[in-house]
Design a protein around this motif. Structure first.
Motif, PDB file in Angstrom:
ATOM      1  N   ASN A  72      17.405 -11.081   1.703  1.00 36.82           N
ATOM      2  CA  ASN A  72      16.455 -11.877   0.922  1.00 36.82           C
ATOM      3  C   ASN A  72      15.018 -11.608   1.353  1.00 36.82           C
ATOM      4  O   ASN A  72      14.180 -12.519   1.389  1.00 36.82           O
ATOM      5  N   GLU A  73      14.744 -10.387   1.687  1.00 35.76           N
ATOM      6  CA  GLU A  73      13.390 -10.012   2.084  1.00 35.76           C
ATOM      7  C   GLU A  73      12.911  -8.872   1.199  1.00 35.76           C
ATOM      8  O   GLU A  73      13.576  -8.461   0.255  1.00 35.76           O
ATOM      9  N   THR A  74      11.725  -8.378   1.495  1.00 41.96           N
ATOM     10  CA  THR A  74      11.165  -7.274   0.725  1.00 41.96           C
ATOM     11  C   THR A  74      11.934  -5.984   0.992  1.00 41.96           C
ATOM     12  O   THR A  74      12.705  -5.885   1.954  1.00 41.96           O
ATOM     13  N   MET A  75      11.686  -4.998   0.150  1.00 43.25           N
ATOM     14  CA  MET A  75      12.360  -3.721   0.318  1.00 43.25           C
ATOM     15  C   MET A  75      11.932  -3.032   1.606  1.00 43.25           C
ATOM     16  O   MET A  75      12.755  -2.458   2.324  1.00 43.25           O
TER      17      MET A  75
ATOM     18  N   LYS B 289     -10.214   4.173  12.745  1.00 43.51           N
ATOM     19  CA  LYS B 289     -10.120   3.034  11.833  1.00 43.51           C
ATOM     20  C   LYS B 289     -10.160   3.481  10.380  1.00 43.51           C
ATOM     21  O   LYS B 289      -9.444   2.936   9.537  1.00 43.51           O
ATOM     22  N   MET B 290     -10.979   4.475  10.085  1.00 43.19           N
ATOM     23  CA  MET B 290     -11.037   4.970   8.708  1.00 43.19           C
ATOM     24  C   MET B 290      -9.717   5.617   8.302  1.00 43.19           C
ATOM     25  O   MET B 290      -9.253   5.436   7.169  1.00 43.19           O
ATOM     26  N   ARG B 291      -9.115   6.346   9.219  1.00 39.39           N
ATOM     27  CA  ARG B 291      -7.826   6.970   8.910  1.00 39.39           C
ATOM     28  C   ARG B 291      -6.740   5.912   8.725  1.00 39.39           C
ATOM     29  O   ARG B 291      -5.911   6.009   7.820  1.00 39.39           O
ATOM     30  N   VAL B 292      -6.755   4.894   9.565  1.00 42.36           N
ATOM     31  CA  VAL B 292      -5.789   3.801   9.419  1.00 42.36           C
ATOM     32  C   VAL B 292      -6.016   3.058   8.110  1.00 42.36           C
ATOM     33  O   VAL B 292      -5.061   2.627   7.446  1.00 42.36           O
ATOM     34  N   ALA B 293      -7.283   2.884   7.714  1.00 37.93           N
ATOM     35  CA  ALA B 293      -7.578   2.209   6.450  1.00 37.93           C
ATOM     36  C   ALA B 293      -6.991   2.982   5.272  1.00 37.93           C
ATOM     37  O   ALA B 293      -6.388   2.387   4.359  1.00 37.93           O
ATOM     38  N   ARG B 294      -7.153   4.292   5.271  1.00 42.13           N
ATOM     39  CA  ARG B 294      -6.553   5.102   4.201  1.00 42.13           C
ATOM     40  C   ARG B 294      -5.032   4.994   4.224  1.00 42.13           C
ATOM     41  O   ARG B 294      -4.379   4.952   3.168  1.00 42.13           O
ATOM     42  N   LEU B 295      -4.464   4.968   5.426  1.00 40.69           N
ATOM     43  CA  LEU B 295      -3.008   4.854   5.540  1.00 40.69           C
ATOM     44  C   LEU B 295      -2.527   3.509   5.002  1.00 40.69           C
ATOM     45  O   LEU B 295      -1.529   3.436   4.275  1.00 40.69           O
ATOM     46  N   ILE B 296      -3.222   2.429   5.354  1.00 40.78           N
ATOM     47  CA  ILE B 296      -2.823   1.106   4.892  1.00 40.78           C
ATOM     48  C   ILE B 296      -2.975   0.994   3.379  1.00 40.78           C
ATOM     49  O   ILE B 296      -2.124   0.396   2.700  1.00 40.78           O
ATOM     50  N   ASP B 297      -4.037   1.577   2.819  1.00 42.34           N
ATOM     51  CA  ASP B 297      -4.207   1.553   1.364  1.00 42.34           C
ATOM     52  C   ASP B 297      -3.064   2.280   0.663  1.00 42.34           C
ATOM     53  O   ASP B 297      -2.542   1.803  -0.356  1.00 42.34           O
ATOM     54  N   SER B 298      -2.670   3.427   1.195  1.00 45.66           N
ATOM     55  CA  SER B 298      -1.524   4.147   0.612  1.00 45.66           C
ATOM     56  C   SER B 298      -0.239   3.353   0.757  1.00 45.66           C
ATOM     57  O   SER B 298       0.594   3.324  -0.161  1.00 45.66           O
ATOM     58  N   TYR B 299      -0.083   2.707   1.905  1.00 48.01           N
ATOM     59  CA  TYR B 299       1.118   1.895   2.119  1.00 48.01           C
ATOM     60  C   TYR B 299       1.155   0.717   1.155  1.00 48.01           C
ATOM     61  O   TYR B 299       2.206   0.404   0.579  1.00 48.01           O
ATOM     62  N   LEU B 300       0.009   0.068   0.944  1.00 45.92           N
ATOM     63  CA  LEU B 300      -0.038  -1.057   0.007  1.00 45.92           C
ATOM     64  C   LEU B 300       0.272  -0.600  -1.413  1.00 45.92           C
ATOM     65  O   LEU B 300       0.959  -1.306  -2.167  1.00 45.92           O
ATOM     66  N   THR B 301      -0.214   0.568  -1.788  1.00 46.45           N
ATOM     67  CA  THR B 301       0.089   1.088  -3.118  1.00 46.45           C
ATOM     68  C   THR B 301       1.586   1.327  -3.298  1.00 46.45           C
ATOM     69  O   THR B 301       2.148   1.070  -4.372  1.00 46.45           O
ATOM     70  N   GLU B 302       2.235   1.773  -2.228  1.00 44.42           N
ATOM     71  CA  GLU B 302       3.668   2.060  -2.303  1.00 44.42           C
ATOM     72  C   GLU B 302       4.495   0.782  -2.341  1.00 44.42           C
ATOM     73  O   GLU B 302       5.412   0.643  -3.152  1.00 44.42           O
ATOM     74  N   VAL B 303       4.191  -0.169  -1.466  1.00 42.10           N
ATOM     75  CA  VAL B 303       5.008  -1.382  -1.378  1.00 42.10           C
ATOM     76  C   VAL B 303       4.665  -2.389  -2.461  1.00 42.10           C
ATOM     77  O   VAL B 303       5.439  -3.336  -2.693  1.00 42.10           O
TER      78      VAL B 303
ATOM     79  N   ARG C  86       8.681  -6.162  -6.449  1.00 41.59           N
ATOM     80  CA  ARG C  86       8.375  -7.455  -7.067  1.00 41.59           C
ATOM     81  C   ARG C  86       8.612  -8.631  -6.138  1.00 41.59           C
ATOM     82  O   ARG C  86       8.104  -9.727  -6.394  1.00 41.59           O
ATOM     83  N   SER C  87       9.356  -8.426  -5.068  1.00 38.98           N
ATOM     84  CA  SER C  87       9.585  -9.509  -4.108  1.00 38.98           C
ATOM     85  C   SER C  87       8.480  -9.623  -3.076  1.00 38.98           C
ATOM     86  O   SER C  87       8.515 -10.523  -2.233  1.00 38.98           O
ATOM     87  N   LEU C  88       7.492  -8.741  -3.122  1.00 32.47           N
ATOM     88  CA  LEU C  88       6.372  -8.812  -2.187  1.00 32.47           C
ATOM     89  C   LEU C  88       5.436  -9.928  -2.626  1.00 32.47           C
ATOM     90  O   LEU C  88       4.910  -9.924  -3.735  1.00 32.47           O
ATOM     91  N   SER C  89       5.209 -10.880  -1.727  1.00 30.91           N
ATOM     92  CA  SER C  89       4.366 -12.024  -2.060  1.00 30.91           C
ATOM     93  C   SER C  89       2.893 -11.633  -2.035  1.00 30.91           C
ATOM     94  O   SER C  89       2.485 -10.683  -1.356  1.00 30.91           O
TER      95      SER C  89
END
Length: 665
Positions: free
Chosen positions: A381-384, A432-446, A450-453
C-alpha cells in the motif's frame, strides 16, 4: 586439487608431501574399500568397527588405542573390554579424514595436500592423537605441515581456508582460519613487483605450487607486470565469513582503501550477480533503464571452486559486505552502494546497517544516476518507488555538505575527478547543482505514479536550497508530469504544486510551453507571461546599451511575437478587443485632424480671394470697415497667443499643424 610443496620437513618425513610413521603398529598392505566399508589388508581379522555416517571401518583395537586418546577414553568409560563397535558421527572431516588418520595409525604412508590437511588436523584433534601417547603423533605432524608448508604458499593458504568452511568450529578454535587469513593478507599487501608465486590469471610454471617467496630462474620476465588487483579472484572464492576475516586483516596491514573497495565490489559481483548490471560501465548515462532484482538461486564463481548460494544466504552476504566497506569516501562507487541498498531493503537487512549504508550514499550522492535511484518500495500500500528513501538520502547529502562547508580544512576526495573542468573551490556548488538535476529527473519519473501524494512530491522538490537550481525547467517538467498523471487535483492543489518552481527561472522554451499549458492554473500562466515580458524588455535594453545590430534585435522580436501568438485563447480575445478600441480612437482622432486642416485651408482661400478684391488704390467705406474687422481679428489672435504662452503648452497653436502632419505621416 593442488599438491603441497616438495619441501622436506623433520628429517625427510614429508618427502613429496607424504607422511609416514617410523613405528608401524601392524603390518599391512593398505586399505581396501568394498561398497561403503573399509577393510585392512592383513591376515589378522578385524576386531573393532568404527561407524561414521554410512561408512564403516573394520579395524583393530591396538593401532587405534596406541595413538588415539579418544578411543582409549571411549573404551575405558564404557567399562566393556569386549567393546567392538563405536560411532563417531561428529568427527570433523568425516570419513575421508578418518581414513587418513586410520592409515597413519597402521603406518601407511599418507599424502598430505592443501585440500586434506585442515580436515586431518581437526580429526587428529578430535581423536586426541597427542604426543603423550606417542612421539611424532598426528597432531604434531599435521601442525608442522600447516606451519612450514601451507602458510608459506599463497595458493595452499587459499585452498586450506576454503576447506575450513565445513570444519567449524574446529578450524576456528585451532586457529587455522586466523593463521591462513593473516598469511593471505600479508602476501596480498606485498609489493606487486616482488611477486613470483602463482595466482589466478597467470600461466602456471610447473605442476606443483611454488613457494610464495621462491626466487628461481624460471620467474616471469621483467617486462611482465603484476596488476595491483592480482589477488581479487583468488580471495573471492572464499565464503563470506572467511572473506571478511581476510579483508579485516588486510585493513590492519594498511592497504589502500580503493583496492579494498574494489575487492569488495569484485566479490559482490561474483556472489551476488544480480547486484551488478551488465554494461554498467559502458552505458552510465542510460537513465531510462531501471535494474530489477529478486530472490533467486545464484552460482557464484567457477563451478570447480564455488557452491550454489541460496537466497537465504544473500542477506548474510549483504550485511557482511556493508560492515567491511572502508569508511573513506569514494572507496566504492555510489552506484554500487545504491544497488547494495536496494538489495538490503529487499532482503530486510538489519535497520542499523541500512542506516549506515544510507549515510555512505549521502556522502557521494552527487555521483548517483537515475537508474540506480529508482529503488522499488517493498512495503504494501505504498508508492511504486521508495520516495522516502530518496528523501533520507538527500538529507544525508545536505548534512554532509553543510559539515564540509563548515570545515574549510576538509577536502573532498572526488574534487579532481567528479566534474570535468570544475574548479576545486566550487565543488560544493557543482555537487548541489548535479543533485538538483538528479532530483528533478527523479521527480519526473516518479510523478507518473498516481499513488504519490502531493505532500511527498512537494517536500522532495523543496528540500534543496534555491541556489542549487539556476534553471527550473527540470522542475517544471516534473510538475507538468504530475499534473498530467493526477487530473483530479483541485485548483488549490494545483496552485500549491506550482509554488515549488520559480517562474523567473524558466527558459524561453519552457515559458512558451507553459503559456499554452491548459493544466496550469491561470495565475501561473500570467506570472510566466509577465516574467517573460520582463526578460524580453531587459534583453532589448541591454542590446540597445551595447549598440548591438539588428541581427541581435530581430530574434527577440520574433520570439516575442511567437510568445504572444502562443497565449491561451482567452488572452488572445481580450487583447484583440483592447486593440480594436485603440484603433477606433486613433481613427476618430485622425478624422478630427483632417477636418481641422480642411477648415484652415478654406479660411486661407477666402483670405486670398478677399485680398485680390481689395487691391484698388482708393479705399471705400466698405473696404475700410473690412480692414478694421481684420485688424480686430488680429488683435484677438495676439491676445489668445499671449494667454497661451503662460499656459502649460507653449506654442501649442502654432505647432499643432506640424505635429498632426508628423503623426499622420
Amino acid at each position: 586439487m593442488w599438491d603441497s610443496e616438495t619441501d622436506t620437513v623433520g628429517g625427510g618425513e614429508y618427502g613429496n608431501g607424504v607422511m609416514s610413521t617410523s613405528k608401524p603398529g601392524l603390518k599391512t598392505d593398505g586399505f581396501e574399500k568394498k561398497g561403503q566399508s573399509w577393510y585392512v589388508a592383513t591376515d589378522i581379522p578385524s576386531d573393532f568397527l568404527v561407524q561414521i555416517g554410512d561408512v564403516s571401518f573394520h579395524l583393530h583395537k591396538y593401532p587405534l588405542l596406541s595413538r588415539s586418546g579418544k578411543i582409549n577414553r571411549i573404551i575405558y568409560q564404557s567399562r566393556d573390554i569386549e567393546l567392538n563397535k563405536v560411532s563417531l558421527d561428529d568427527l570433523p572431516g568425516g570419513p575421508d579424514a578418518f581414513e587418513l588418520a586410520a592409515k597413519f595409525c597402521y603406518g601407511v604412508a599418507v599424502d598430505l595436500t592443501a585440500t586434506n590437511i585442515s580436515g586431518l588436523r581437526c580429526a587428529a584433534e578430535y581423536l586426541e592423537m597427542t604426543e603423550d601417547l606417542e612421539e611424532g603423533n598426528l597432531i604434531f605432524k599435521t601442525e608442522a605441515f600447516l606451519s612450514y608448508v601451507v602458510l608459506s604458499s599463497w595458493r595452499d593458504s587459499i585452498v586450506v581456508l576454503k576447506s575450513c568452511e565445513k570444519l567449524s568450529p574446529w578450524a576456528e578454535n585451532l586457529q587455522i582460519v586466523r593463521r591462513c587469513s593473516e598469511s593471505i593478507a600479508w602476501k596480498a599487501c606485498a609489493n606487486p613487483k616482488g611477486i613470483r608465486w602463482q595466482y589466478t590469471g597467470k600461466a602456471p610454471r610447473s605442476v606443483s605450487s611454488p613457494k610464495w617467496n621462491e626466487m628461481k630462474d624460471s620467474s616471469p620476465s621483467r617486462n611482465s607486470q603484476v596488476p595491483p588487483d592480482w589477488w581479487f579472484e583468488d580471495v573471492s572464492i572464499l565464503r563470506i565469513d572467511h572473506f571478511v576475516r581476510v579483508v579485516t586483516a588486510i585493513k590492519v596491514k594498511g592497504m589502500r582503501y580503493e583496492l579494498i573497495g574494489a575487492a569488495i565490489t569484485h566479490y559482490a559481483a561474483k556472489w551476488l550477480p544480480g547486484l551488478i548490471k551488465e554494461g554498467l560501465d559502458s552505458a552510465p548515462d542510460d537513465e531510462n533503464r531501471s535494474w530489477k532484482g529478486g530472490l533467486h538461486m545464484i552460482v557464484a564463481g567457477t563451478k570447480e571452486n564455488l557452491q550454489p548460494v541460496q537466497a537465504k544466504d544473500q542477506r548474510m552476504i549483504v550485511e557482511s559486505l556493508i560492515s567491511i566497506i572502508p569508511q573513506q569516501k569514494d572507496s566504492v562507487s555510489c552506484s554500487f552502494l545504491l544497488r547494495l541498498l536496494r538489495m538490503a531493503n529487499m532482503l530486510k537487512v538489519a535497520p542499523a546497517l541500512v542506516t549506515e549504508l544510507e549515510k555512505r550514499v549521502g556522502m557521494q550522492f552527487e555521483q548517483a544516476t537515475l537508474a540506480d535511484l529508482l529503488i522499488p518500495c517493498y512495503s504494501k500500500n505504498e508508492t511504486m518507488f521508495d520516495v522516502d528513501l530518496v528523501q533520507r538520502l538527500l538529507e544525508h547529502f545536505l548534512v554532509q555538505e553543510q559539515s564540509e562547508g563548515s570545515s574549510p580544512s576538509r577536502q573532498s576526495f572526488s574534487d579532481t575527478k567528479m566534474y570535468d573542468g570544475a574548479q576545486r573551490g566550487g565543488g560544493n556548488t557543482n555537487a548541489k547543482m548535479r543533485v538538483a538535476r538528479l532530483i528533478d529527473s527523479y521527480l519526473t519519473e516518479v510523478s507518473r505514479d498516481r499513488s504519490l501524494s502531493l505532500t511527498k512530491f512537494q517536500v522532495l522538490a523543496e528540500a534543496l536550497p534555491e541556489s542549487a537550481r539556476t534553471c527550473d525547467d527540470g522542475l517544471y517538467r516534473a510538475v507538468d508530469s504530475y499534473l498530467k498523471a493526477h487530473p483530479t487535483l483541485t485548483e488549490h492543489e494545483r496552485k500549491r504544486l506550482c509554488r515549488v518552481m520559480d517562474c523567473t527561472k524558466l527558459s524561453i522554451d519552457a515559458c512558451m510551453h507553459a503559456a499554452q499549458n491548459e493544466r496550469l492554473p491561470l495565475r501561473i500562466v500570467v506570472q510566466v507571461l509577465f516574467s517573460e515580458q520582463v526578460k524580453i524588455s531587459n534583453a532589448i535594453a541591454n542590446t540597445t546599451l551595447k549598440e548591438a545590430g539588428d541581427s541581435h534585435y530581430q530574434p527577440l522580436v520574433s520570439n516575442r511575437k511567437t510568445l504572444l501568438e502562443g497565449t491561451p485563447q482567452s488572452f488572445q480575445e481580450g487583447w484583440a478587443s483592447a486593440k480594436k478600441d485603440i484603433n477606433t480612437l486613433k481613427f476618430e482622432l485622425e478624422s478630427v485632424k483632417a477636418k481641422y486642416l480642411e477648415l484652415q485651408n478654406d479660411m486661407d482661400t477666402l483670405q486670398r480671394q478677399f485680398d485680390k478684391v481689395t487691391k484698388p488704390k482708393q479705399t471705400s467705406a466698405w473696404s475700410s470697415g473690412w480692414k478694421k474687422l481684420s485688424k480686430l481679428a488680429k488683435m484677438n489672435e495676439g491676445h489668445e497667443h499671449e494667454i497661451g504662452s503662460h499656459g502649460p503648452n507653449v506654442d501649442q497653436t502654432r505647432k499643432t499643424p506640424r505635429r498632426w502632419r508628423n503623426s499622420i505621416s
